[in-house]
Scaffold this active site. Structure first.
Site, PDB file in Angstrom:
ATOM      1  CB  ALA A 266      25.509  50.290  51.066  1.00  0.00           C
ATOM      2  CG  HIS A 301      29.121  49.854  44.791  1.00  0.00           C
ATOM      3  ND1 HIS A 301      29.270  49.251  43.629  1.00  0.00           N
ATOM      4  CD2 HIS A 301      27.518  50.155  44.592  1.00  0.00           C
ATOM      5  CE1 HIS A 301      28.092  48.931  42.872  1.00  0.00           C
ATOM      6  NE2 HIS A 301      27.301  49.553  43.678  1.00  0.00           N
ATOM      7  CD  GLU A 302      26.282  51.687  47.833  1.00  0.00           C
ATOM      8  OE1 GLU A 302      25.363  52.508  47.189  1.00  0.00           O
ATOM      9  OE2 GLU A 302      26.285  50.491  47.831  1.00  0.00           O
ATOM     10  CG  HIS A 305      26.118  54.014  42.715  1.00  0.00           C
ATOM     11  ND1 HIS A 305      25.750  53.590  41.424  1.00  0.00           N
ATOM     12  CD2 HIS A 305      25.720  52.852  43.681  1.00  0.00           C
ATOM     13  CE1 HIS A 305      25.465  52.280  41.563  1.00  0.00           C
ATOM     14  NE2 HIS A 305      25.475  51.796  42.582  1.00  0.00           N
TER      15      HIS A 305
HETATM   16  N1  0A1 Z   1      21.845  50.515  44.439  1.00  0.00           N
HETATM   17  C1  0A1 Z   1      22.381  49.760  45.585  1.00  0.00           C
HETATM   18  C2  0A1 Z   1      21.782  48.457  46.040  1.00  0.00           C
HETATM   19  C3  0A1 Z   1      20.436  48.411  46.326  1.00  0.00           C
HETATM   20  C4  0A1 Z   1      19.341  47.972  45.504  1.00  0.00           C
HETATM   21  C5  0A1 Z   1      18.025  47.605  46.076  1.00  0.00           C
HETATM   22  C6  0A1 Z   1      17.724  47.819  47.476  1.00  0.00           C
HETATM   23  O1  0A1 Z   1      16.691  47.601  48.029  1.00  0.00           O
HETATM   24  C7  0A1 Z   1      15.574  46.920  46.994  1.00  0.00           C
HETATM   25  C8  0A1 Z   1      18.821  48.569  48.179  1.00  0.00           C
HETATM   26  C9  0A1 Z   1      20.092  48.740  47.671  1.00  0.00           C
HETATM   27  C10 0A1 Z   1      23.833  49.335  45.399  1.00  0.00           C
HETATM   28  O2  0A1 Z   1      24.090  49.105  44.214  1.00  0.00           O
HETATM   29  O3  0A1 Z   1      24.520  49.566  46.007  1.00  0.00           O
HETATM   30 ZN    ZN Z   2      25.336  49.690  42.892  1.00  0.00          ZN
END
Ligand code: 0A1
Ligand code: ZN
Length: 883
Positions: A266, A301-302, A305
């Site tokens: 996600a 988690h999301e 963030h």
């Molecule tokens: N930041 C998101 C994870 C995520 C990372 C890269 C992506 O595309 C390359 C997509 C999602 C998380 O930590 O949930």
């Molecule tokens: Zn994350």
């Protein structure tokens, strides 16, 4: 950041951008074949950086127009950058307008703007925004966004972007528009848009502070009845972050949208989280308890963030763990707090440690080993790793251990006071936690503690105990070391918090505490003991290290029976199993059929299984043997088939020897009333499932048909997916002939449920190998009409389940598994390099393999590496593997 040799980017090269972008005004005319993007920005020179041309990142874009302050201007293209040299001097803001088109329907990489099931989605982390428009696509450039979306109203009735909807209406040609304004400045990787035929579950909530918010979960029309759990998880997340950290929702509207084509789990785009359907959709009929638990933690988690990642973001991608390690720590704590009692918290902790040890420890010992804060990369997408995420979370957890729970909350408060609205570094975070706790061990030891960020590899702590009967003194000597990793030959000592307890031979706890190990070697002295104690070391898995201690069986049995620390109780059982497995594996000439587990071990397992004071969930974990990959990590040379055979033989023995007990466990836990995914009833279902598998395994050995028949009946009668899938898995795992018809029936029942079909594929591709039968089955599955290489979930369910999660089936002596792997890596690379690079890592540990596998694996990797037009993603993985 400058690109060095071989496209390698170095952390040490960080420089501020030469320009800042203050505002971005985007206008999209959405069309699958050709989407038009008008990007109007206000920029200004960064006075702190030497004057230089503006270099904007862009990828697979068609450039139609560039205007500076409304006038045409000269520009040039230099390796995927649009370079503007004739810009106004001085530091006054100027306008830059860029008009481009892109082709979302052709975007199979699922990075940037793409089409899935006739809807538009974006994925901009880490560097996807540059596939939408030319931009300073780096996280330290934070801008205010206004977004106008225009599209055909019938095909795309829902138009979403970050922030608040400020205007919408119809246009005269059957199209409509929506205008969104994000009230927060953000880096480009947090941009998102969604357009399509979607419906939403809505919930209005009032925060503790009294503010009203609208929560929405958007899905395809048929899926609305599977969104209740995600919405409940979101509400719980909002409440938890307020209660635990005083962090409130800062938006009027918070949206989650699900898509079935997604590279990862996600994405935390500001106010518009985009999710893989796997982590949104759940009903008792289609999702297992594990799915429900994963949804809770990913939604959390999301959401978390929003503060740790979005309000405070990363200065550069080397700081990725700043947001990821911290946010994983937060989602782990969230799930633990929701689980309730201490025993349920311990179960969650054991599950998290299992992930760390079976996935992160191997990474840290292999060719892709890197520090939690890496020093270099070729492709940043390759660094969304278990090291950055899970080990990063352990580093944050150790900080909490060193400053205490309240001290950690104060540290978080200071972190937000100092850095809200900014793009910062891991150093800034650690400094804030330490500064808020000036008397703590963390503050005293901060530079040394930060080695956890800079040194790769899993530290080892060797413990040796010595009891002197004459003086009644027990000495425990702790020695730490860390193996060399690429570019880091010598490691300095870490700060290692070690939870400690001493037990008497009768199991009574004599003392407990936390020791912070800082030297290479330290000796702890415990006076006044009547007899040699049993040490319980690294309680709660207080640090991400490998603990070496030569426990006797008697000591382990004492810990398993009596330790007050549930983690170490479980760990003692695992050590008993590991010692036995390694013994059998190492005995030349010992056939799996000759393996005889000893009575004390079996009795100890029986006692755990029958213990009325232990939770079912704990029993299931304790009675499950260590994973094959975990066993492999304990060896220098690995024959995965031998490990598989030994573990299977041990499993069958435990199944047979505890037959009556498994029967008892099954009968006493099988009824759970109305389905709820809470920790108590899911623990009962997990134990019932394990019991059923063991009863079917035992039946296989004895030829008895009763339990397979019962499993089939339970499979048919089940009222929820957990029980149904466990029954199916029992038949497949035991290799019973009834498995075939059950599988067929399962497919017929769920042919329209993509996420359930993923389970169906994965179960078969991950089944225990019997005489090399899995690879042909996998090839057959790839010909199934429901298979698709383009859908990442489906590709993972078949190919990854075989190559990465079925070592006994994959590491064939005839190398056919590796040939299959190399073909799939190359095939996937031309569709989706991110997914291909993940698959490429299935052979990370090839150097440990016994011959003939080792040579064959090397050849397969070399075959991939020899392909000239590989993506940077796969190139980095195979180059490092061969180095
Ligand atoms: N930041 C998101 C994870 C995520 C990372 C890269 C992506 O595309 C390359 C997509 C999602 C998380 O930590 O949930
Ligand atoms: Zn994350």
């Amino acid at each position: 950041m400058r690109e060095g040799h071989n496209n390698v980017i170095y952390r040490a090269d960080y420089q501020e951008p030469a320009f800042w972008i203050d505002t971005v005004d985007l206008c999209f005319d959405l069309d699958p074949a050709k989407t038009r993007v008008l990007n109007r920005m206000k920029l200004r020179r960064n006075p702190d950086v030497m004057p230089q041309p503006l270099r904007l990142d862009g990828e697979e874009l068609n450039l139609a127009r560039v205007l500076v302050n409304g006038q045409g201007t000269s520009f040039k293209m230099e390796n995927n950058q649009l370079v503007l040299e004739n810009l106004p001097d001085g530091f006054e803001p100027f306008d830059l307008e860029i008009f481009t088109t892109c082709a979302p329907a052709k975007n199979t990489k699922l990075s940037g703007l793409y089409v899935s099931n006739d809807s538009f989605f974006t994925q901009c982390e880490a560097e996807g925004f540059r596939r939408i428009t030319y931009f300073l696509d780096r996280p330290d450039v934070m801008a205010s966004y206004t977004v106008l979306l225009r599209a055909d109203k019938k095909a795309y009735p829902v138009l979403l972007s970050n922030g608040n909807l400020v205007e919408q209406g119809d246009m005269d040609d059957g199209r409509h528009f929506a205008k969104w304004v994000d009230p927060f400045r953000k880096p480009s990787y947090l941009f998102a848009l969604v357009a399509g035929q979607l419906v939403a579950r809505e919930q209005r909530i009032k925060s503790r502070a009294g503010n009203e918010h609208l929560l929405q979960v958007y899905v395809r029309p048929g899926d609305l009845d599977k969104t209740e759990h995600a919405m409940n998880s979101l509400m719980a997340s909002v409440a938890w972050d307020e209660a635990r950290f005083g962090l409130t929702l800062d938006l009027e509207r918070f949206m989650i949208v699900a898509t079935s084509d997604f590279n990862m789990g996600a994405m935390e785009n500001k106010g518009l989280n985009i999710f893989n359907t796997k982590y949104v959709l759940a009903s008792q009929a289609t999702a297992t308890d594990t799915d429900f638990g994963n949804i809770e933690s990913v939604v959390g988690h999301e959401y978390f963030h929003n503060w740790t990642g979005n309000r405070i973001t990363c200065r550069d991608w080397f700081q990725l763990s700043l947001k990821e390690g911290l946010t994983v720590f937060r989602d782990q704590e969230f799930s633990m707090d929701l689980a309730g009692e201490a025993s349920a918290r311990a179960v969650k902790r054991i599950e998290d440690v299992r992930v760390l040890r079976t996935a992160q420890f191997p990474e840290d010992a292999g060719p892709m080993a890197h520090p939690v804060r890496p020093d270099q990369y070729m492709e940043i997408n390759n660094f969304y790793t278990v090291t950055v995420y899970e080990k990063g979370a352990e580093v944050v957890r150790m900080m909490q251990t060193l400053v205490g729970r309240d001290g950690f909350a104060s540290g978080m408060k200071l972190y937000f006071e100092r850095h809200d609205g900014h793009a910062v570094t891991c150093d800034d975070f650690a400094q804030a936690i330490a500064d808020a706790n000036p008397e703590s061990k963390l503050a005293q030891l901060l530079p040394q503690f930060k080695r956890w960020y800079s040194q790769a590899g899993t530290p080892r702590v060797k413990a040796v105990g010595h009891y002197d009967a004459a003086s009644g003194i027990y000495n425990l000597t702790l020695t730490q070391s860390c193996p060399p990793t690429a570019g880091q030959e010598v490691k300095e000592p870490f700060v290692i918090p070690i939870g400690l307890g001493l037990l008497g031979a009768d199991g009574a706890e004599l003392s407990h505490g936390m020791h912070v190990l800082t030297e290479a070697t330290e000796t702890l002295t415990f006076p006044g003991l009547q007899a040699a104690p049993v040490p319980s070391i690294l309680r709660g898995f207080s640090a991400p290290v490998i603990l070496e201690y030569d426990y006797t069986d008697a000591e382990l049995l004492t810990l398993l029976a009596h330790d007050t620390d549930p983690f170490n109780r479980w760990e003692a059982g695992q050590r008993l199993a590991v010692n036995r497995a390694l013994g059998y594996i190492g005995q030349d000439g010992l056939a799996a059929g000759d393996i005889r587990l000893d009575a004390p071990y079996i009795e100890a397992m029986r006692t755990v299984l029958r213990d009325p004071k232990l939770d079912a969930a704990f029993k299931e974990l304790a009675l499950t043997l260590p994973a094959e990959t975990y066993l492999g990590e304990q060896l220098d040379v690995v024959d995965p088939q031998r490990i598989h055979a030994v573990r299977e033989a041990m499993r069958e023995q435990l199944a047979g020897a505890l037959y009556d007990d498994w029967q008892w466990a099954f009968e006493t836990h099988k009824e759970n009333g109305a389905y709820t995914p809470d920790s108590v009833s899911s623990g009962r279902r997990a134990l019932t499932g394990l019991a059923l598998t063991n009863l079917c395994l035992a039946a296989r050995a004895s030829g008895d048909a009763v339990w397979p028949g019962k499993a089939l009946q339970r499979f048919k009668d089940a009222s929820n997916m957990t029980d149904r899938f466990n029954a199916l898995a029992a038949l497949v795992t035991s290799g019973h002939e009834l498995a075939g018809q059950a599988l067929q029936r399962f497919h017929a029942m769920f042919k329209d449920e993509a996420l359930v079909l993923d389970k169906w594929f994965a179960l078969q591709a991950g089944a225990p190998d019997r005489g090399g039968n899995v690879l042909p089955a996998v090839k057959q599955l790839m010909k199934h009409p429901d298979f698709s290489l383009r859908n990442p979930n489906r590709a993972r369910s078949v190919i990854f389940s075989y190559c990465s999660a079925n070592p006994g089936g994959f590491h064939r002596h005839d190398a056919a598994g590796y040939v299959f792997w190399s073909e799939r890596v190359i095939e996937l690379d031309s569709i989706n390099p991110q997914v291909a690079a993940r698959l490429a890592r299935a052979l990370d540990r090839w150097k440990k393999l016994a011959e003939p596998m080792r040579g064959a694996a090397r050849e397969a990797i070399a075959r991939v590496a020899a392909k000239p037009d590989l993506s940077n993603d796969v190139r980095e993985v195979v180059t490092r593997a061969l180095a």
